[in-house]
Design an enzyme around this catalytic site. Structure first.
Site, PDB file in Angstrom:
ATOM      1  N   ASP A  84       0.843  -1.199   0.000  1.00  0.00           N
ATOM      2  CA  ASP A  84       0.000   0.000   0.000  1.00  0.00           C
ATOM      3  C   ASP A  84       0.881   1.254   0.000  1.00  0.00           C
ATOM      4  O   ASP A  84       2.059   1.190   0.374  1.00  0.00           O
ATOM      5  CB  ASP A  84      -0.905  -0.013   1.243  1.00  0.00           C
ATOM      6  CG  ASP A  84      -2.153   0.838   1.074  1.00  0.00           C
ATOM      7  OD1 ASP A  84      -2.242   1.593   0.088  1.00  0.00           O
ATOM      8  OD2 ASP A  84      -3.038   0.745   1.940  1.00  0.00           O
ATOM      9  N   GLY A  85       0.295   2.358  -0.379  1.00  0.00           N
ATOM     10  CA  GLY A  85       0.981   3.639  -0.338  1.00  0.00           C
ATOM     11  C   GLY A  85       0.797   4.303   1.025  1.00  0.00           C
ATOM     12  O   GLY A  85       0.275   3.699   1.965  1.00  0.00           O
ATOM     13  N   GLY A 122      -4.935   7.487   4.425  1.00  0.00           N
ATOM     14  CA  GLY A 122      -6.333   7.895   4.347  1.00  0.00           C
ATOM     15  C   GLY A 122      -6.565   9.046   3.394  1.00  0.00           C
ATOM     16  O   GLY A 122      -7.688   9.535   3.272  1.00  0.00           O
ATOM     17  N   GLY A 154      -6.859   8.818   0.442  1.00  0.00           N
ATOM     18  CA  GLY A 154      -7.868   8.315  -0.507  1.00  0.00           C
ATOM     19  C   GLY A 154      -9.107   7.792   0.191  1.00  0.00           C
ATOM     20  O   GLY A 154      -9.913   7.089  -0.427  1.00  0.00           O
ATOM     21  N   GLU A 185      -7.743  -0.357   4.651  1.00  0.00           N
ATOM     22  CA  GLU A 185      -6.289  -0.539   4.488  1.00  0.00           C
ATOM     23  C   GLU A 185      -5.646  -1.044   5.778  1.00  0.00           C
ATOM     24  O   GLU A 185      -4.734  -1.871   5.742  1.00  0.00           O
ATOM     25  CB  GLU A 185      -5.648   0.787   4.054  1.00  0.00           C
ATOM     26  CG  GLU A 185      -6.040   1.167   2.638  1.00  0.00           C
ATOM     27  CD  GLU A 185      -5.650   2.586   2.266  1.00  0.00           C
ATOM     28  OE1 GLU A 185      -5.635   2.876   1.062  1.00  0.00           O
ATOM     29  OE2 GLU A 185      -5.384   3.408   3.163  1.00  0.00           O
TER      30      GLU A 185
END
Ligand code: 5RP
Length: 219
Positions: free
Chosen positions: A81-82, A95, A97, A103
């Protein structure tokens, strides 16, 4: 073209190489993850993936990745994940996005949680905004309670999260992220906050301007 895209792509490609054949894989959300999905699909592995957002799910399926609902699997081999911020202790803020609750569930379920970022995401200390997913029920009362801790505003342009909740940005001082994480988690109506502790993180891959990737490991 934004030079950050090359950094994101470099980190994403390095992460795709960490995924073994036959793995169960958690797919994060965001523009860096979009590069990861493409790199992962190019490897043509047999994988079972779960997605942290409808956008990721759709992108992954379009690329030919097999995406399952995340209700039967009780653990994942790896999640990628980013992040919006990564500090020197590997505290994350996520968060941006509006997907941090899913996530966090995915990251916490993974044997190995790999974070992929461009170099601008690396900071000395994490700071505001800290995204919060908040129940619509009692929203005004929850906002009032949050307001006693610091400024908190409903994010414009994000009507609801994928689970039907409201996205709020906490703009108050972060200070010690561990303390703030406990305080935010204790506010009734806050479903989840976007502070991810270093204990969740296996490694951070930072894409650099020259195309190389720096690997940060928790202390
Ligand atoms: C979504 C997230 C993203 O991972 C974060 O916002 C980073 O996104 P991008 O890769 O587009 O910069 O936490 O909730």
């Amino acid at each position: 073209m934004d030079p950050r895209e090359d950094e994101k792509r470099a980190a994403a490609q390095a992460a795709a190489m960490l995924v073994p054949q036959g793995a169960t894989v958690g797919l994060g959300s965001g523009t860096t993850v979009a590069h990861f999905l493409a790199a992962l699909a190019r490897r043509n592995l047999e994988l079972t993936c779960v997605a942290t957002s409808p956008t990721t799910e759709e992108r992954a399926r379009t690329l030919g990745l097999s995406v399952q609902p995340f209700d039967r699997l009780d653990r994942l081999d790896i999640a990628v994940d980013g992040a919006d911020q990564v500090d020197s202790d590997l505290w994350l803020v996520k968060g941006g996005g509006a997907a941090h609750t899913r996530e966090k569930v995915v990251a916490a379920s993974a044997e190995r949680f790999v974070v992929i970022v461009s170099s601008d995401k690396v900071v000395d200390r994490v700071g505001p905004p800290v995204p919060l997913e908040v129940l619509r029920f009692g929203l005004a009362a929850t906002l009032r309670r949050l307001g006693e801790l610091g400024e908190a505003v409903v994010r414009e342009g994000v009507p609801v999260t994928a689970d039907g909740n409201v996205l709020v940005d906490f703009l108050g001082k972060v200070g010690d992220p561990n303390e703030l994480a406990s305080v935010l988690a204790a506010v009734p109506g806050v479903v989840e906050h976007g502070l991810f502790p270093p204990s969740l993180v296996s490694e951070v891959l930072v894409g650099l301007a020259d195309g190389s990737v720096e690997r940060l490991l928790p202390g």
